[in-house]
Design a protein around this motif. Structure first.
Motif, PDB file in Angstrom:
ATOM      1  N   PHE A 130     -10.431  15.752  -9.494  1.00  0.00           N
ATOM      2  CA  PHE A 130      -9.659  14.988  -8.509  1.00  0.00           C
ATOM      3  C   PHE A 130      -9.309  13.618  -9.066  1.00  0.00           C
ATOM      4  O   PHE A 130     -10.143  12.933  -9.655  1.00  0.00           O
ATOM      5  N   SER A 131      -8.069  13.218  -8.861  1.00  0.00           N
ATOM      6  CA  SER A 131      -7.617  11.861  -9.179  1.00  0.00           C
ATOM      7  C   SER A 131      -7.009  11.249  -7.930  1.00  0.00           C
ATOM      8  O   SER A 131      -6.204  11.896  -7.244  1.00  0.00           O
ATOM      9  N   LEU A 132      -7.381  10.014  -7.648  1.00  0.00           N
ATOM     10  CA  LEU A 132      -6.861   9.339  -6.461  1.00  0.00           C
ATOM     11  C   LEU A 132      -5.401   8.953  -6.624  1.00  0.00           C
ATOM     12  O   LEU A 132      -4.588   9.142  -5.726  1.00  0.00           O
ATOM     13  N   MET A 133      -5.053   8.396  -7.811  1.00  0.00           N
ATOM     14  CA  MET A 133      -3.711   7.839  -8.009  1.00  0.00           C
ATOM     15  C   MET A 133      -3.100   8.329  -9.315  1.00  0.00           C
ATOM     16  O   MET A 133      -3.787   8.808 -10.205  1.00  0.00           O
ATOM     17  N   PHE A 179       0.836  -1.205   0.000  1.00  0.00           N
ATOM     18  CA  PHE A 179       0.000   0.000   0.000  1.00  0.00           C
ATOM     19  C   PHE A 179       0.868   1.252   0.000  1.00  0.00           C
ATOM     20  O   PHE A 179       0.541   2.258  -0.637  1.00  0.00           O
ATOM     21  N   GLU A 180       1.998   1.178   0.710  1.00  0.00           N
ATOM     22  CA  GLU A 180       2.902   2.327   0.786  1.00  0.00           C
ATOM     23  C   GLU A 180       3.560   2.631  -0.547  1.00  0.00           C
ATOM     24  O   GLU A 180       4.125   3.717  -0.739  1.00  0.00           O
ATOM     25  N   GLN A 181       3.496   1.700  -1.494  1.00  0.00           N
ATOM     26  CA  GLN A 181       4.118   1.902  -2.807  1.00  0.00           C
ATOM     27  C   GLN A 181       3.177   2.543  -3.823  1.00  0.00           C
ATOM     28  O   GLN A 181       3.596   2.890  -4.926  1.00  0.00           O
ATOM     29  N   ILE A 182       1.916   2.670  -3.457  1.00  0.00           N
ATOM     30  CA  ILE A 182       0.955   3.262  -4.385  1.00  0.00           C
ATOM     31  C   ILE A 182       1.206   4.757  -4.512  1.00  0.00           C
ATOM     32  O   ILE A 182       1.381   5.454  -3.508  1.00  0.00           O
ATOM     33  N   HIS A 183       1.230   5.253  -5.731  1.00  0.00           N
ATOM     34  CA  HIS A 183       1.490   6.669  -5.966  1.00  0.00           C
ATOM     35  C   HIS A 183       0.174   7.456  -5.937  1.00  0.00           C
ATOM     36  O   HIS A 183      -0.475   7.666  -6.965  1.00  0.00           O
ATOM     37  N   PHE A 184      -0.239   7.868  -4.732  1.00  0.00           N
ATOM     38  CA  PHE A 184      -1.419   8.707  -4.604  1.00  0.00           C
ATOM     39  C   PHE A 184      -1.070  10.141  -5.009  1.00  0.00           C
ATOM     40  O   PHE A 184       0.067  10.583  -4.844  1.00  0.00           O
TER      41      PHE A 184
END
Length: 216
Positions: free
Chosen positions: A59-62, A29-34
């Motif tokens: 708005f974009s989440l990621m 989860f920590e690797q996801i580019h929010f």
């Protein structure tokens, strides 16, 4: 349940066994580019949209970068029968999104009926419904109708994605509404722009945009 023991849910990135309602483990989860955008602030997505149609907020989440985890998550949602991923993404988004002024209606970009039958679900529906329930904003899955069938955007080359091969129509009168238009990925913005203009032409409406991920 026996099936949970025999076929446990695994992180889609590292394959660790995780809770059945999750997509990724805590480490992945920590690797996801929010994006960490502000919905009401100026941001890259809003600037891209403004080149195509009048937009209030975006708005974009990621970030949808090549070979990153967000791309894998969207792929699982769209092509791997992981409909529940839409609910997980909505839960992530709720932690990041605050409305100073709520839109009047949530509208998801539709699939063509043939595509819906092939896939068995629209990847945006559970996502939209989860947001509707939390924010207490009504939604519509049928305000917009897709009139033509085409192959998936992911299977098209960039030139074809720039062409407006799909057209949309409004199924009922709508005016003086602030519509939050929801899609999975913003690439060229062609699909969202086509839908947005149909809504704008229908009456004195305003458009905001919400996507799960945006391509740089």
């Amino acid at each position: 349940m026996i099936l949970d023991v025999l076929f446990p849910n695994r992180c889609i990135h590292c394959n660790r066994i995780i809770d059945g309602n999750l997509l990724v483990c805590s480490l992945c989860f920590e690797q996801i580019h929010f994006t960490h955008f502000g919905y009401h602030s100026e941001n890259n997505l809003k600037e891209k949209c403004k080149l195509l149609f009048p937009v209030e907020n975006a708005f974009s989440l990621m970030q949808f970068e090549k070979e990153n985890l967000s791309r894998k998550i969207i792929h699982e949602l769209k092509y791997k029968s992981r409909e529940n991923a839409g609910k997980v993404l909505a839960e992530w988004l709720i932690d990041s999104l605050e409305f100073k002024e709520k839109p009047d209606l949530l509208v998801s970009v539709p699939l063509h009926p043939k595509k819906l039958k092939e896939r068995g679900y629209n990847q945006l529906h559970l996502f939209t419904e989860s947001l509707s329930k939390f924010y207490k904003i009504p939604f519509s899955h049928d305000l917009i109708k897709r009139n033509h069938y085409s192959k998936a955007q992911a299977l098209k080359d960039k030139q074809h994605r720039l062409e407006t091969l799909n057209t949309f129509s409004i199924t009922r009168p709508i005016s003086n509404q602030h519509i939050l238009l929801i899609d999975d990925v913003f690439t060229t913005g062609n699909t969202l722009a086509t839908v947005a203009w149909e809504i704008l032409k229908a009456g004195q409406n305003k458009i905001s945009v919400l996507v799960m991920a945006m391509d740089e």
